[in-house]
Motif scaffolding. Sequence first.
Motif, short mmCIF file in Angstrom:
data_model
loop_
_atom_site.label_atom_id
_atom_site.label_comp_id
_atom_site.label_asym_id
_atom_site.label_seq_id
_atom_site.Cartn_x
_atom_site.Cartn_y
_atom_site.Cartn_z
N ARG A 113 38.46 60.72 7.89
CA ARG A 113 39.46 59.93 7.16
C ARG A 113 40.87 60.47 7.40
O ARG A 113 41.84 59.70 7.46
CB ARG A 113 39.11 59.91 5.67
CG ARG A 113 37.89 59.05 5.40
CD ARG A 113 37.33 59.16 4.01
NE ARG A 113 36.21 58.22 3.84
CZ ARG A 113 35.41 58.20 2.80
NH1 ARG A 113 35.59 59.07 1.80
NH2 ARG A 113 34.42 57.32 2.73
N TYR A 114 40.98 61.77 7.55
CA TYR A 114 42.28 62.37 7.89
C TYR A 114 42.74 61.85 9.25
O TYR A 114 43.91 61.50 9.43
CB TYR A 114 42.15 63.89 7.90
CG TYR A 114 43.39 64.61 8.37
CD1 TYR A 114 44.44 64.84 7.48
CD2 TYR A 114 43.50 65.07 9.67
CE1 TYR A 114 45.60 65.51 7.90
CE2 TYR A 114 44.65 65.73 10.10
CZ TYR A 114 45.69 65.94 9.22
OH TYR A 114 46.83 66.59 9.63
N LEU A 116 42.00 59.05 10.62
CA LEU A 116 42.39 57.65 10.48
C LEU A 116 43.80 57.53 9.89
O LEU A 116 44.65 56.81 10.43
CB LEU A 116 41.40 56.91 9.59
CG LEU A 116 41.80 55.49 9.15
CD1 LEU A 116 41.91 54.56 10.35
CD2 LEU A 116 40.81 54.95 8.12
N PHE A 117 44.06 58.26 8.82
CA PHE A 117 45.32 58.11 8.11
C PHE A 117 46.51 58.73 8.85
O PHE A 117 47.65 58.41 8.54
CB PHE A 117 45.21 58.74 6.71
CG PHE A 117 44.59 57.82 5.69
CD1 PHE A 117 45.36 57.26 4.68
CD2 PHE A 117 43.24 57.49 5.75
CE1 PHE A 117 44.79 56.41 3.74
CE2 PHE A 117 42.67 56.64 4.81
CZ PHE A 117 43.43 56.09 3.80
N TYR A 138 38.54 53.61 11.74
CA TYR A 138 38.25 52.96 10.46
C TYR A 138 36.74 52.93 10.21
O TYR A 138 36.27 53.23 9.10
CB TYR A 138 38.82 51.53 10.48
CG TYR A 138 38.63 50.74 9.21
CD1 TYR A 138 39.58 50.76 8.20
CD2 TYR A 138 37.48 49.95 9.03
CE1 TYR A 138 39.42 50.02 7.03
CE2 TYR A 138 37.31 49.21 7.86
CZ TYR A 138 38.27 49.25 6.88
OH TYR A 138 38.08 48.53 5.73
N ALA A 141 35.38 56.46 9.60
CA ALA A 141 35.80 56.98 8.29
C ALA A 141 35.12 56.25 7.13
O ALA A 141 35.30 56.62 5.97
CB ALA A 141 37.31 56.87 8.14
N GLU A 142 34.35 55.20 7.46
CA GLU A 142 33.70 54.38 6.43
C GLU A 142 34.73 53.96 5.38
O GLU A 142 34.48 54.02 4.17
CB GLU A 142 32.54 55.15 5.79
CG GLU A 142 31.46 55.52 6.80
CD GLU A 142 30.34 56.35 6.18
OE1 GLU A 142 30.39 56.63 4.98
OE2 GLU A 142 29.41 56.70 6.92
N ALA A 143 35.89 53.54 5.87
CA ALA A 143 37.01 53.21 4.99
C ALA A 143 36.69 52.05 4.06
O ALA A 143 37.21 52.00 2.93
CB ALA A 143 38.25 52.89 5.83
N MET A 146 35.39 53.24 0.74
CA MET A 146 36.17 54.23 -0.01
C MET A 146 36.49 53.75 -1.41
O MET A 146 36.86 52.61 -1.64
CB MET A 146 37.48 54.55 0.73
CG MET A 146 37.30 55.37 1.99
SD MET A 146 38.85 55.65 2.87
CE MET A 146 39.78 56.57 1.64
N ASP A 150 38.30 58.53 -3.52
CA ASP A 150 38.26 58.89 -2.10
C ASP A 150 39.65 58.76 -1.48
O ASP A 150 40.08 59.61 -0.69
CB ASP A 150 37.29 57.97 -1.34
CG ASP A 150 35.84 58.20 -1.72
OD1 ASP A 150 35.51 59.33 -2.14
OD2 ASP A 150 35.03 57.26 -1.58
N LEU A 151 40.34 57.68 -1.81
CA LEU A 151 41.69 57.46 -1.29
C LEU A 151 42.63 58.56 -1.76
O LEU A 151 43.42 59.09 -0.97
CB LEU A 151 42.20 56.09 -1.74
CG LEU A 151 43.62 55.72 -1.30
CD1 LEU A 151 43.75 55.75 0.21
CD2 LEU A 151 44.00 54.34 -1.85
N VAL A 154 42.09 61.73 0.25
CA VAL A 154 42.71 61.69 1.58
C VAL A 154 44.22 61.82 1.49
O VAL A 154 44.85 62.52 2.29
CB VAL A 154 42.32 60.39 2.31
CG1 VAL A 154 42.98 60.34 3.69
CG2 VAL A 154 40.83 60.27 2.46
#
Length: 199
Positions: A113-114, A116-117, A138, A141-143, A146, A150-151, A154
């Motif tokens: 996820r890091y 991705l962001f 995406y 990260a199984e965004a 989320m 979770d958000l 991150v």
Amino acid sequence: ERLGGYSAPRVGGGGPDKRRAKGRHPETLERDIDYPTFLQWKKSWNLYKVSDKLDTLSPQQQTAIFFSLFTKELLSDMEYRFKINLDADQNVDEVIEKMKTYLKGQRSIILARYNLFTRRQHQGENFDDWLCEIRRLYDLAEAQEMSGEDLMTVLITTGVKEERVRSKILEDLKTPTLDETIKLLEQMMYALSLIHISE
């Protein structure tokens, strides 16, 4: 190296026997396979199943072909690391799900996820290539799954100013909750404050 080979049987209709059309084999799976690589490899396997009409074969034959695409080192790991028995009675789809579950547990969701962001478009990188990479990250990260916490986790990891704190989160916490992230951050910041005082 790939173990063994497979000679496709004839599948018959009312006319002369016809061999299955030969598609391109998926690449051999190595021992150091990780979750993202396995997901990509699975797509090749699915295409291979269609091109070579593997569904016309018995489940045992499909399983034998599936395992023939593993190196001998990975085959050895199947029993001891993945806890999957190597026999033709195994169902391919069940083996794939077991491998996905194991490999997914080994990867760091917070790192995915890091990535991705923090993925920015590089100099000279066209938009389509960048967008394709964003979509890939995406998925990894199984965004879509989320939660709000979770958000927040991150956002804290990407936004914290102290690089040593961020590195500690990424190294020590594979699937951190928001509370775990805050607790580790507070511990690290306190430790760093003591170091600054002693200096």
